[in-house]
Design an enzyme around this catalytic site. Sequence first.
Site, PDB file in Angstrom:
ATOM      1  N   LEU A   1      37.521  43.189  42.903  1.00 22.57           N
ATOM      2  CA  LEU A   1      37.286  44.183  43.955  1.00 22.57           C
ATOM      3  C   LEU A   1      38.384  44.186  45.013  1.00 22.57           C
ATOM      4  CD1 LEU A   1      33.446  43.600  44.521  1.00 22.57           C
ATOM      5  CD2 LEU A   1      34.529  45.422  43.193  1.00 22.57           C
ATOM      6  N   GLY A   2      39.023  43.060  45.201  1.00 22.96           N
ATOM      7  CA  GLY A   2      40.062  42.982  46.217  1.00 22.96           C
ATOM      8  C   GLY A   2      40.794  41.665  46.148  1.00 22.96           C
TER       9      GLY A   2
ATOM     10  N   GLY B   1      43.668  39.221  48.666  1.00 20.45           N
ATOM     11  CA  GLY B   1      44.461  39.027  49.867  1.00 20.45           C
ATOM     12  C   GLY B   1      45.254  37.742  49.787  1.00 20.45           C
TER      13      GLY B   1
ATOM     14  N   PHE C   1      44.547  34.913  51.110  1.00 20.97           N
ATOM     15  CA  PHE C   1      43.742  33.694  51.082  1.00 20.97           C
ATOM     16  C   PHE C   1      42.710  33.672  49.965  1.00 20.97           C
ATOM     17  CE2 PHE C   1      44.805  34.218  55.641  1.00 20.97           C
ATOM     18  CZ  PHE C   1      45.591  33.083  55.775  1.00 20.97           C
TER      19      PHE C   1
ATOM     20  N   VAL D   1      38.265  38.727  45.641  1.00 19.43           N
ATOM     21  CA  VAL D   1      36.853  39.124  45.614  1.00 19.43           C
ATOM     22  C   VAL D   1      36.563  39.763  44.254  1.00 19.43           C
ATOM     23  CG1 VAL D   1      35.042  40.469  46.719  1.00 19.43           C
ATOM     24  CG2 VAL D   1      36.892  39.518  48.104  1.00 19.43           C
TER      25      VAL D   1
ATOM     26  N   LYS E   1      33.507  35.745  46.569  1.00 15.93           N
ATOM     27  CA  LYS E   1      34.797  35.606  47.235  1.00 15.93           C
ATOM     28  C   LYS E   1      35.291  34.186  47.035  1.00 15.93           C
ATOM     29  CE  LYS E   1      37.339  37.104  51.243  1.00 15.93           C
ATOM     30  NZ  LYS E   1      37.305  38.041  52.367  1.00 15.93           N
TER      31      LYS E   1
ATOM     32  N   ASP F   1      41.527  39.060  61.608  1.00 18.25           N
ATOM     33  CA  ASP F   1      42.022  39.899  60.516  1.00 18.25           C
ATOM     34  C   ASP F   1      41.179  41.167  60.351  1.00 18.25           C
ATOM     35  OD1 ASP F   1      43.836  40.539  58.552  1.00 18.25           O
ATOM     36  OD2 ASP F   1      42.830  39.387  56.977  1.00 18.25           O
TER      37      ASP F   1
END
Length: 499
Positions: free
Chosen positions: A19-20, A22, A24, A27, A42, A138
């Site tokens: 789903l995503g 970044g 760090f 997801v 996550k 963030d």
Amino acid sequence: MQLTTGLLFADRYEFIKQLGRGGFAEVWLAEDKLTGVQVAVKVYAPGTGLDENGIKIFTQEFSVVFDMNHTNLLRPTHYDCYERMPYLIMPYIKNGSAFKYITEGQNIPEDEAWKMLHDVAAGLAYLHEKQPPLIHQDIKPDNIMIDDEGHYLITDFGISARVRSTIRGAQAQEQSGGTLAYMGPERFSSTPKPIMASDVWSLGAMMYELMTGTPPFANHGGVLQKNGADIPIIEEDYSQELKDIIYSCLAKETWDRPSAKKIEELTYNKLHGIDNPVIQKPVVNEPVVNEPVVNEPSATEPIPTPLKEEPQTQKPQEFAPKKSKPVTQGKGLNKNIIIGAVAALVVLIGIIAMCSGGGESEEATPVVVETLRINYDSIAQIKIQEAMNIKETADTIIQNHPDEYTDASIYNKVEEIYMTALNMLGTLPNRDSLSNTVSNYVIQQQTDIQIALLNIYNNLDASSEYVPEFRTRADSIKQYIPNLINNEKDNNENQDSDE
């Protein structure tokens, strides 16, 4: 261990799709094989994992946020660690994040912008009110989810600077916490410690992007603003009221930005049709000034002044007969009749002239005496609002710098602002002229400011033994709060005697 589609993570969650991703974490949409429910997983430090100390730090930090409960926070339901990778289980949000406005190439509608601004500010206010405050660090479209009811939810909160540093070390990253495009100018200073106002700047940058399609300073964030760049104008078709809030969030100086709580209040009022601010300026047809306001005369109030003095006419000349020889009765009578007729004619002419005024004067009209009415409450409310606006500036500075009472560069300004507000309240009309409601509100505002000054005074007073300049600042405050200082001393003495 690489995360891939079809992986059975933690022997329970089968990954369906990513789903995503970044710096760090990643997801994933997954199916919980135990319950058959779709969830979002996550995973932090994906692929590399953390050492034992890193896992310990991560666990300690997340224990703080697990009891968070707010409508606008996407709360995790489970925390654990698998193959040295910490992970969170969260509800799966089908609508995705606010980033969809960017990917779909559409600007957020104004009504949605107000709602999103309110929801995110409310979630931030909740985090900022914790002790110690939780700084998100963030805020960006990817971290704002949209649930089935249309609420905007903050995710990825609780990732402290300590946790970020731990993950960066594990993944050999050099970037600082946060995403560059949403980082305020203070994040690029020699002391880049994030503060609450940094989250507010990020909120403004995110809303700016959703309203225009690009962040305010592209991908450079506040570093350009720090070097003198102005906030770009929002040219899209939004109300000036909404634009002004976004501009205030993006203010270069942290103390010029509103707090998240203030944004929450303003947007709540807007969404519910409540006028801002709480104390409204009176609606008047003419400006209210400090001089008495004179009402227009009305027909029910005439008080006639004395009429003009009637002009005195010259006394008709007496046509008394001169002493002369005696005349006969008939001749004298005729002469007297003629003289009387002439005198009567002169008097008649005088009366006519007096009444007509020679055509120069009009019919007399009553002259009204003007009565004075002063709306002291209206005058007071305007001054109270000005004082509150001044005070709010100082409150915001303190909220953004809670542990820096003795920082002269910051708190000299705070002290002056509070004193200005107090002086303004001190110029209000005599309280006997005000209504009880307004009078009590003045007292409340003065007390709030004095208590804030007392807190600063106590910090300066305690440190003055080591820093002489603090003594001067403390003494300048002392004259504004003598009663509070004396009461505090009396209370301390009473407590000592009781012990």
